[in-house]
Write an enzyme that holds these catalytic residues in place. Structure first.
Site, PDB file in Angstrom:
ATOM      1  N   ASP A 231      -3.644 -17.849   2.065  1.00  0.00           N
ATOM      2  CA  ASP A 231      -4.782 -18.507   1.424  1.00  0.00           C
ATOM      3  C   ASP A 231      -5.387 -19.560   2.354  1.00  0.00           C
ATOM      4  OD1 ASP A 231      -2.350 -19.776   1.135  1.00  0.00           O
ATOM      5  OD2 ASP A 231      -2.643 -20.367  -0.956  1.00  0.00           O
TER       6      ASP A 231
ATOM      7  N   LYS B  25       2.912 -15.305   3.201  1.00  0.00           N
ATOM      8  CA  LYS B  25       2.957 -16.073   1.950  1.00  0.00           C
ATOM      9  C   LYS B  25       4.423 -16.399   1.669  1.00  0.00           C
ATOM     10  CE  LYS B  25       0.714 -17.891  -1.595  1.00  0.00           C
ATOM     11  NZ  LYS B  25      -0.117 -19.096  -1.377  1.00  0.00           N
TER      12      LYS B  25
ATOM     13  N   ASP C  34     -11.642  -7.981   7.122  1.00  0.00           N
ATOM     14  CA  ASP C  34     -12.964  -7.814   6.514  1.00  0.00           C
ATOM     15  C   ASP C  34     -13.680  -9.152   6.397  1.00  0.00           C
ATOM     16  OD1 ASP C  34     -12.591  -5.135   6.360  1.00  0.00           O
ATOM     17  OD2 ASP C  34     -12.540  -4.985   4.188  1.00  0.00           O
TER      18      ASP C  34
ATOM     19  N   ASP D  76      -5.758  -6.403   5.906  1.00  0.00           N
ATOM     20  CA  ASP D  76      -6.926  -5.684   5.388  1.00  0.00           C
ATOM     21  C   ASP D  76      -7.981  -6.686   4.920  1.00  0.00           C
ATOM     22  OD1 ASP D  76      -8.631  -3.764   4.423  1.00  0.00           O
ATOM     23  OD2 ASP D  76      -7.355  -3.152   2.755  1.00  0.00           O
TER      24      ASP D  76
ATOM     25  N   TYR E  19       0.815  -1.208   0.000  1.00  0.00           N
ATOM     26  CA  TYR E  19       0.000   0.000   0.000  1.00  0.00           C
ATOM     27  C   TYR E  19       0.855   1.267   0.000  1.00  0.00           C
ATOM     28  CZ  TYR E  19      -4.188  -2.781   1.119  1.00  0.00           C
ATOM     29  OH  TYR E  19      -5.226  -3.672   1.092  1.00  0.00           O
TER      30      TYR E  19
END
Length: 371
Positions: A221, A189, A249, A245, A142
């Site tokens: 994942d 990851k 959610d 993030d 980001y």
């Protein structure tokens, strides 16, 4: 205690929900003999419309001079739906996080017994779920360099992390886990990304300083899948910016509504408290927005300053309102209350304490019945 709180209502439902949070904080101040001073400032689309700047310098300066920031929501369709917009509301939030040095985002996720049936997940999977997600907030993709090729046919976003950025997050998460169930899960990851391998190496080394802790690892994942299959396995989750993030959610479905999830963003000197939901522009001005996430964010603000009893009073009031179905339409579709009336009810619970009964007729008139 005296606190100066900068209030940044922002866009969409932001002003409606922060109004309820301020109302609740004032009730706390009155009941527990504190003095909270509130000052509003512009941010997001509201600031762009007036000043062509999503984070005016005056807003940033107010936040720096305040003890804490209470944030509403940010975003507007006229910018969301325009891929060519050069100035966007979200730039203000990112700049605010960077300007205040808010490197850690803390997001509690809890399944309320009364709302288990509200969740799209099976009740036996989510009953008892209670976790906290620690998300790194000022690094990663980001905030990395971004550019689009001159021909417009390719684009690049660079993800960068340092050992220092990872270490300060890891220590916060380990210390939080020590106060809970002593289990920390790092989500990364590492089978693909160099930054994730640095996260895993750094957190593993820091874990040696916390020998009483159980540390495990999940690829992002798999973590996303496990959060749906068996969310009760998690206690404290530590992860980088983008993964955090997305996962936080996703976790909102566990509680039955994203309108219940609060968050704190903290740094060495500053702290900001905000619901995790967006600006929900379709609901603006309709009185249907759930103020609870913002109010629970206010409870986190109180905890941040060591006002534990005060924060518990807010959380208990929220739990009672849910138990008694004094909720907005996202939770109680058949007999719901407005944003303002939910705020009024919670304010009344905190102000009057202890034995409370509900008179539906009085509630519809915006009143409380206290015994």
């Amino acid at each position: 205690m005296k606190l100066k709180i900068a209030v940044l209502p922002g866009d969409g439902i932001g002003p409606e929900i922060t109004q309820q949070s301020v109302k609740v904080l004032k009730a706390v101040a009155d009941r527990f003999d504190h003095h909270f001073q509130f000052e509003d400032a512009l941010v997001g689309a509201a600031a762009i419309d007036l000043l062509d700047n999503p984070l005016p310098e005056a807003t940033l300066e107010l936040c720096k001079k305040s003890d804490a920031v209470l944030f509403g929501a940010i975003g507007h369709p006229k910018y969301d739906n325009n891929p060519d917009a050069k100035v966007r509301p979200e730039q203000g939030l990112l700049k605010l996080r960077k300007g205040l040095g808010l490197f850690a985002n803390i997001r509690p996720v809890k399944a309320y017994d009364k709302l288990i049936e509200q969740s799209p997940l099976k009740a036996d999977r989510i009953a008892g779920a209670d976790m906290v997600i620690y998300r790194e907030l000022t690094g990663g993709i980001y905030f990395g360099d971004k550019f689009t090729a001159e021909d417009g046919q390719s684009a690049t976003d660079i993800c960068t992390y340092s050992v220092e950025e990872i270490s300060r997050m890891a220590h916060l998460a380990f210390k939080a886990a020590q106060q809970r169930s002593k289990k920390l899960t790092l989500v990364d990851k590492a089978n693909v990304l160099e930054t994730s391998r640095l996260w895993r190496k750094t957190v593993t080394k820091i874990g040696e300083e916390y020998p009483d802790m159980a540390l495990d690892f999940l690829f992002v994942d798999n973590a996303a899948m496990q959060m749906i299959l068996n969310p009760t396995q998690f206690d404290v989750i530590l992860t980088e910016n983008m993964f955090g993030d997305i996962l936080s959610d996703e976790a909102s479905v566990i509680g039955g509504s994203i309108g219940l999830l609060a968050s704190a963003s903290v740094g060495k000197e500053n702290a900001m408290f905000e619901p995790i939901h967006g600006s929900y522009p379709q609901a603006t001005g309709k009185g249907i927005a759930n103020p609870v996430a913002s109010i629970l964010s206010a409870a986190m603000l109180l905890e941040h300053f060591g006002l534990v009893e005060e924060a518990e009073a807010v959380k208990k009031a929220v739990e009672l309102s849910i138990k008694l179905n004094v909720c907005t339409i996202d939770i109680n579709k058949d007999n719901h209350y407005t944003t303002e009336k939910v705020g009024d009810f919670l304010e009344g619970l905190i102000s009057e304490v202890d034995n409370i009964s509900i008179n539906n007729e009085n509630l519809n008139l915006g009143q409380m019945t206290i015994i």
